[in-house]
Design a protein around this motif. Structure first.
Motif, PDB file in Angstrom:
ATOM      1  N   LYS B   8       0.843  -1.194   0.000  1.00  7.60           N
ATOM      2  CA  LYS B   8       0.000   0.000   0.000  1.00  7.60           C
ATOM      3  C   LYS B   8       0.881   1.249   0.000  1.00  7.60           C
ATOM      4  CE  LYS B   8      -3.929   2.177   2.315  1.00  7.60           C
ATOM      5  NZ  LYS B   8      -4.791   2.244   3.498  1.00  7.60           N
ATOM      6  N   ARG B   9       0.436   2.257  -0.734  1.00  8.95           N
ATOM      7  CA  ARG B   9       1.129   3.547  -0.755  1.00  8.95           C
ATOM      8  C   ARG B   9       0.503   4.415   0.328  1.00  8.95           C
ATOM      9  NH1 ARG B   9       0.254   8.363  -3.828  1.00  8.95           N
ATOM     10  NH2 ARG B   9       2.208   9.362  -4.484  1.00  8.95           N
ATOM     11  N   VAL B  10       1.346   4.889   1.236  1.00 13.83           N
ATOM     12  CA  VAL B  10       0.838   5.681   2.370  1.00 13.83           C
ATOM     13  C   VAL B  10       1.711   6.922   2.569  1.00 13.83           C
ATOM     14  CG1 VAL B  10      -0.060   3.652   3.604  1.00 13.83           C
ATOM     15  CG2 VAL B  10       2.264   4.439   4.074  1.00 13.83           C
ATOM     16  N   ILE B  11       1.237   7.854   3.356  1.00 17.23           N
ATOM     17  CA  ILE B  11       2.075   8.988   3.753  1.00 17.23           C
ATOM     18  C   ILE B  11       3.268   8.439   4.518  1.00 17.23           C
ATOM     19  CG2 ILE B  11       2.194  11.049   5.221  1.00 17.23           C
ATOM     20  CD1 ILE B  11      -0.669  11.647   4.582  1.00 17.23           C
ATOM     21  N   ASP B  12       4.464   8.925   4.173  1.00 17.42           N
ATOM     22  CA  ASP B  12       5.693   8.412   4.780  1.00 17.42           C
ATOM     23  C   ASP B  12       5.621   8.504   6.308  1.00 17.42           C
ATOM     24  OD1 ASP B  12       8.673   7.676   4.027  1.00 17.42           O
ATOM     25  OD2 ASP B  12       8.728   9.041   5.755  1.00 17.42           O
ATOM     26  N   TYR B  13       6.208   7.491   6.978  1.00 14.57           N
ATOM     27  CA  TYR B  13       6.053   7.433   8.446  1.00 14.57           C
ATOM     28  C   TYR B  13       6.684   8.612   9.164  1.00 14.57           C
ATOM     29  CZ  TYR B  13      10.890   6.176   9.428  1.00 14.57           C
ATOM     30  OH  TYR B  13      12.251   6.223   9.553  1.00 14.57           O
ATOM     31  N   SER B  14       7.622   9.301   8.489  1.00 15.24           N
ATOM     32  CA  SER B  14       8.320  10.397   9.171  1.00 15.24           C
ATOM     33  C   SER B  14       7.597  11.742   9.041  1.00 15.24           C
ATOM     34  CB  SER B  14       9.727  10.526   8.587  1.00 15.24           C
ATOM     35  OG  SER B  14       9.631  10.862   7.217  1.00 15.24           O
ATOM     36  N   VAL B  15       6.500  11.759   8.247  1.00 22.84           N
ATOM     37  CA  VAL B  15       5.782  13.024   8.036  1.00 22.84           C
ATOM     38  C   VAL B  15       4.869  13.314   9.228  1.00 22.84           C
ATOM     39  CG1 VAL B  15       3.991  14.153   6.634  1.00 22.84           C
ATOM     40  CG2 VAL B  15       5.814  12.818   5.526  1.00 22.84           C
ATOM     41  N   LYS B  16       4.888  14.549   9.682  1.00 25.30           N
ATOM     42  CA  LYS B  16       3.941  14.956  10.740  1.00 25.30           C
ATOM     43  C   LYS B  16       2.627  15.302  10.039  1.00 25.30           C
ATOM     44  CE  LYS B  16       2.714  16.829  14.881  1.00 25.30           C
ATOM     45  NZ  LYS B  16       1.298  16.425  14.704  1.00 25.30           N
ATOM     46  N   VAL B  17       1.647  14.405  10.191  1.00 27.47           N
ATOM     47  CA  VAL B  17       0.393  14.522   9.458  1.00 27.47           C
ATOM     48  C   VAL B  17      -0.437  15.699   9.979  1.00 27.47           C
ATOM     49  CG1 VAL B  17      -1.814  13.344   9.133  1.00 27.47           C
ATOM     50  CG2 VAL B  17       0.315  12.097   8.854  1.00 27.47           C
ATOM     51  N   ARG B  18      -1.045  16.440   9.042  1.00 26.73           N
ATOM     52  CA  ARG B  18      -1.906  17.567   9.452  1.00 26.73           C
ATOM     53  C   ARG B  18      -3.335  17.370   8.954  1.00 26.73           C
ATOM     54  NH1 ARG B  18       1.359  20.446  11.942  1.00 26.73           N
ATOM     55  NH2 ARG B  18       3.491  20.656  11.220  1.00 26.73           N
ATOM     56  N   VAL B  19      -4.269  17.717   9.825  1.00 20.59           N
ATOM     57  CA  VAL B  19      -5.675  17.603   9.468  1.00 20.59           C
ATOM     58  C   VAL B  19      -6.049  18.804   8.601  1.00 20.59           C
ATOM     59  CG1 VAL B  19      -8.017  17.653  10.422  1.00 20.59           C
ATOM     60  CG2 VAL B  19      -6.242  16.281  11.537  1.00 20.59           C
ATOM     61  N   LYS B  20      -6.867  18.560   7.574  1.00 23.18           N
ATOM     62  CA  LYS B  20      -7.321  19.657   6.697  1.00 23.18           C
ATOM     63  C   LYS B  20      -8.238  20.600   7.458  1.00 23.18           C
ATOM     64  CE  LYS B  20      -7.545  17.222   2.281  1.00 23.18           C
ATOM     65  NZ  LYS B  20      -8.562  16.593   1.426  1.00 23.18           N
ATOM     66  N   ASP B  22     -10.960  21.953   6.625  1.00 22.89           N
ATOM     67  CA  ASP B  22     -12.395  21.658   6.526  1.00 22.89           C
ATOM     68  C   ASP B  22     -12.782  20.330   7.211  1.00 22.89           C
ATOM     69  OD1 ASP B  22     -11.437  19.727   4.855  1.00 22.89           O
ATOM     70  OD2 ASP B  22     -12.463  20.442   3.042  1.00 22.89           O
ATOM     71  N   GLN B  23     -11.800  19.714   7.855  1.00 24.20           N
ATOM     72  CA  GLN B  23     -12.035  18.489   8.634  1.00 24.20           C
ATOM     73  C   GLN B  23     -12.592  17.322   7.815  1.00 24.20           C
ATOM     74  OE1 GLN B  23     -14.194  19.372  12.293  1.00 24.20           O
ATOM     75  NE2 GLN B  23     -12.239  19.969  13.214  1.00 24.20           N
ATOM     76  N   THR B  24     -12.198  17.247   6.522  1.00 21.25           N
ATOM     77  CA  THR B  24     -12.658  16.111   5.717  1.00 21.25           C
ATOM     78  C   THR B  24     -11.611  15.007   5.643  1.00 21.25           C
ATOM     79  OG1 THR B  24     -11.795  17.188   3.746  1.00 21.25           O
ATOM     80  CG2 THR B  24     -14.153  17.501   4.220  1.00 21.25           C
ATOM     81  N   GLY B  25     -10.414  15.298   6.118  1.00 16.62           N
ATOM     82  CA  GLY B  25      -9.356  14.295   6.016  1.00 16.62           C
ATOM     83  C   GLY B  25      -8.034  14.929   6.403  1.00 16.62           C
ATOM     84  N   VAL B  26      -6.923  14.311   5.969  1.00 19.89           N
ATOM     85  CA  VAL B  26      -5.629  14.904   6.272  1.00 19.89           C
ATOM     86  C   VAL B  26      -5.001  15.436   4.982  1.00 19.89           C
ATOM     87  CG1 VAL B  26      -5.310  13.359   8.238  1.00 19.89           C
ATOM     88  CG2 VAL B  26      -4.235  12.798   6.054  1.00 19.89           C
ATOM     89  N   GLU B  27      -4.096  16.382   5.161  1.00 18.92           N
ATOM     90  CA  GLU B  27      -3.414  17.037   4.052  1.00 18.92           C
ATOM     91  C   GLU B  27      -2.534  16.022   3.307  1.00 18.92           C
ATOM     92  OE1 GLU B  27      -3.960  19.817   2.176  1.00 18.92           O
ATOM     93  OE2 GLU B  27      -4.307  20.744   4.159  1.00 18.92           O
ATOM     94  N   THR B  28      -2.767  15.843   1.980  1.00 15.47           N
ATOM     95  CA  THR B  28      -1.915  14.908   1.238  1.00 15.47           C
ATOM     96  C   THR B  28      -1.161  15.597   0.112  1.00 15.47           C
ATOM     97  OG1 THR B  28      -3.848  14.320  -0.073  1.00 15.47           O
ATOM     98  CG2 THR B  28      -3.250  12.800   1.688  1.00 15.47           C
ATOM     99  N   ALA B  29      -1.513  16.881  -0.150  1.00 18.06           N
ATOM    100  CA  ALA B  29      -0.836  17.605  -1.230  1.00 18.06           C
ATOM    101  C   ALA B  29       0.612  17.896  -0.823  1.00 18.06           C
ATOM    102  CB  ALA B  29      -1.581  18.907  -1.511  1.00 18.06           C
ATOM    103  N   ASN B  30       1.549  17.619  -1.724  1.00 14.87           N
ATOM    104  CA  ASN B  30       2.973  17.857  -1.484  1.00 14.87           C
ATOM    105  C   ASN B  30       3.502  17.161  -0.234  1.00 14.87           C
ATOM    106  OD1 ASN B  30       3.073  19.603  -3.722  1.00 14.87           O
ATOM    107  ND2 ASN B  30       2.198  21.244  -2.438  1.00 14.87           N
ATOM    108  N   VAL B  31       2.966  15.997   0.033  1.00 14.17           N
ATOM    109  CA  VAL B  31       3.431  15.234   1.190  1.00 14.17           C
ATOM    110  C   VAL B  31       4.167  14.007   0.675  1.00 14.17           C
ATOM    111  CG1 VAL B  31       2.600  13.772   3.078  1.00 14.17           C
ATOM    112  CG2 VAL B  31       1.625  16.047   2.755  1.00 14.17           C
ATOM    113  N   LYS B  32       5.272  13.672   1.336  1.00 13.68           N
ATOM    114  CA  LYS B  32       6.060  12.517   0.885  1.00 13.68           C
ATOM    115  C   LYS B  32       5.289  11.221   1.091  1.00 13.68           C
ATOM    116  CE  LYS B  32      10.445  10.166   1.513  1.00 13.68           C
ATOM    117  NZ  LYS B  32      11.387   9.708   2.531  1.00 13.68           N
ATOM    118  N   MET B  33       5.196  10.410   0.019  1.00 10.63           N
ATOM    119  CA  MET B  33       4.492   9.126   0.097  1.00 10.63           C
ATOM    120  C   MET B  33       5.513   7.996  -0.026  1.00 10.63           C
ATOM    121  SD  MET B  33       1.292  10.222   0.181  1.00 10.63           S
ATOM    122  CE  MET B  33       0.239   8.819  -0.233  1.00 10.63           C
TER     123      MET B  33
END
Ligand code: FAD
Ligand code: AMP
Lengths: 309, 249
Positions: B8-20, B22-33
């Protein structure tokens, strides 16, 4: 609505996490049935019958359930499922192993690791190592759920008076078998339910000096935990690992010694009431979440704590 | 023997994930996968079995948008022989993935399916167990050791109390835990070679699988933040605070 709780037990007694799972079940609805699947498990069934708020206990006593093989237990739960709107199990290696299998047999989703009940079909659960909390609503006819024990107060182990109904087993799937265990034996409190937990990380350097952690733990009556780095380096065995992919703890006091505070570790300790960090690097991220930080060499601090406790 | 590995392709484990916002999900734009770390362990295990002569062919499978082909390429650079991409857009739940993998098991007849115990984005820890149920095959979850011998696999499982050993008939589904192995880094020549390997495209419709989600995500929010407290000067102050301020010892 009726809720079925798949109990975690050792055939003789109920594991404490079952009481936390029952608590989530009671929040969904009053009609709670507990299933004991085991071998020579009458004592565990009797214990389950005493849990406050439980109305019925089903006891399936069969050699096929002697080691809780997922292939066998999941099938049993599937055959009982028709009578229930919700099926719950603790989000431990026991529940995580069995319940998704039941969900698939029922062709429903599983909702993993819930931390709150918002309504009969709506639950909250952490995602991304607890860096986000999702509220999800299920459209499935049967809700299959694993429960994060630390997020729900235990119900009383005594006070109920449910009837125990003995039920037939569903037999052995025949393609898996139990070979043996290598269990860590310890007289210390259980990680999941201890009031105080002290964990060591890579900073401890080797299993010999990890004994410093154990010595302080014994003074405090604490359970011992570890970071992934400490487990991977062989200081302690795998079941000590606290974090996103290990054990989740929420004690009154959590002491992190020689642990940097990676996201994956913090995921397992965030709900502790008080966090103490002991680390020689003042920049270590663990200090950002610690209520009390001590910037010092653990090899000096731990012996001093030993003396002063 | 043939092994199917699910990656599975996921956000890299070292990325500090941020919630969008609008609270619909997490920020995936320009995030290391990256490949889910547990799936790297799954690929590594399959490659070691191949290197040891126990396995002839490794097929890497990923479901998701076109970008998951990068993840399949990574698996091939590590040693998988070929890849299957199941194109899907939007939310994919474990049950849907398990159904896709079940259909691929029917098509490919692997002796072993190796996958991660948990995707570090949804933290579900379900797909392998669900696949075992759908395929009516045994499961060895949270594996920290595998031993193959005529028609069976012995699995050491990481459980809360320590380790449990089970024997499973093949075909079996294995999910990996952290201690199973340490995944290799793909070498540059192997990355180049992987670019030429075949990735077959098989749609959910080809497999006859409905991937519609069963759960609706109503909202995604930040967890309550824990703020740092104070730095104490020494052990005496620490113990004093714990006794008299926090009252926890
Ligand atoms: C998929 C995945 C899942 C993971 N799951 C988990 C998990 O469940 N749990 C987990 O813990 N990790 C997990 N990790 C690993 C995590 O990312 C970190 O690598 C790990 O937590 C680091 O452990 P550590 O803090 O002991 O080691 P390090 O990060 O190396 O930190 C050691 C610390 O000790 C301090 N130190 C050294 N010597 C001394 C001394 N003499 N006195 C005082 N302080 C000292 C150092 O300053 C340093 O801060 C996971 C990683 C991945 C990729
Ligand atoms: N979209 C996907 N494509 C391929 N494999 C997947 C996918 N989603 C999940 N998996 C596999 O299932 C494992 C467990 O995922 P989960 O049940 O979501 O925690 C992962 O480690 C992967 O091996």
């Amino acid at each position: 609505m009726a809720v079925l709780v798949l109990a975690e037990h050792d055939h003789k007694a109920i594991r404490p996490v079952t009481l936390h799972t029952a608590s989530a079940a009671i929040q969904i609805d009053g009609e709670v049935t507990v299933l004991i699947a085991g071998e020579h498990c009458g004592a565990a069934a009797d214990a389950a019958a005493k849990i406050a708020g439980v109305v019925k206990v089903l006891c399936a006593d069969d050699a096929a359930y002697g080691h809780h093989l997922a292939e066998n237990v999941a099938w049993l739960v599937k055959t009982l499922a028709g009578d229930y709107s919700h099926i719950l199990a603790p989000a431990t290696t026991f529940g995580k192993n069995i319940l998704p299998r039941t969900a698939a047999l029922l062709d429903v989703a599983q909702i993993s690791d819930i931390i709150s009940v918002e309504g009969p079909d709506t639950f909250r659960r952490p995602i991304y190592a607890g860096n986000a909390i999702a509220t999800v609503r299920s459209s499935d006819p049967i809700k299959v759920i694993t429960v994060r024990g630390t997020a729900f107060e235990a119900v009383a182990a005594e006070g109920g008076g449910a009837a125990v109904e003995v039920i037939e087993g569903t037999g052995d799937a025949g393609y898996s078998s139990f070979v043996g265990w290598e269990l860590s034996r310890s007289d210390r409190p259980e990680l999941a339910s201890a009031r105080v937990v002290i964990s060591g990380g890579r900073g401890l350097q080797n299993s010999e000096s990890f004994k410093l952690i154990e010595a302080v733990a014994d003074k405090l009556g604490a359970a011992v935990g570890a970071s992934r780095a400490a487990v991977d380096s062989g200081f302690v065995s795998n079941d000590f690992q606290v974090g996103q992919t290990g054990r989740i703890v929420a004690p009154d006091l959590y002491i992190a010694v020689g642990i940097s505070g990676a996201i994956q570790h913090l995921a397992g300790i965030k709900d502790s009431k008080v966090i103490v960090a002991i680390n020689k690097d003042e920049e270590a991220p663990i200090f950002q979440v610690a209520d009390y930080g001590l910037v010092a060499d653990l090899f000096e601090v731990l012996p001093e704590m030993m003396k002063k406790l | 023997m043939k092994v199917l590995v699910a990656v599975k392709r996921v956000i890299d484990y070292s990325v500090k994930v941020r919630v969008k916002a609008d609270q619909t999900g997490v920020e995936t734009a320009n995030v290391k996968m990256s490949m889910n770390p547990f799936d790297e362990i799954a690929v590594e295990e399959a490659v070691r079995l191949k290197d040891g002569g126990m396995v002839r062919e490794i097929v890497a499978v990923s479901a998701g948008p076109a970008q998951v082909k990068d993840t399949i390429r990574t698996a091939m650079a590590m040693g998988a022989n070929r890849g299957i991409h199941v194109p899907c857009e939007g939310e994919l739940e474990p049950l849907a993935v398990a159904k896709l993998l079940k259909a691929l098991m029917d098509k490919e007849s692997p002796d072993l399916v190796i996958m991660g115990k948990q995707a570090i984005d949804d933290d579900c820890n379900q797909t392998g167990q669900m696949l075992g149920a759908l395929a009516n095959r045994p499961q060895g979850t949270f594996a920290s050791n595998l031993t193959l011998s005529d028609g069976k696999v012995e699995v050491a499982r990481e459980i809360d109390g320590g380790l449990e050993m089970v024997t499973l008939d093949l075909p079996a589904v294995i999910t990996t835990d952290l201690r199973l192995n340490e995944p290799r880094y793909a070498s540059l020549p192997n990355i180049m070679k992987a670019k030429k390997k075949l990735i077959e495209l098989i749609t959910p419709e080809d497999l006859g699988v409905d991937v519609t989600p069963r759960l609706e995500i109503l909202n995604v929010e930040e967890p309550p933040v824990r703020t740092g407290g104070i730095i104490v000067a020494d052990v005496d102050e620490l113990l004093d605070k714990l006794r008299n301020e926090a009252k926890v010892i």
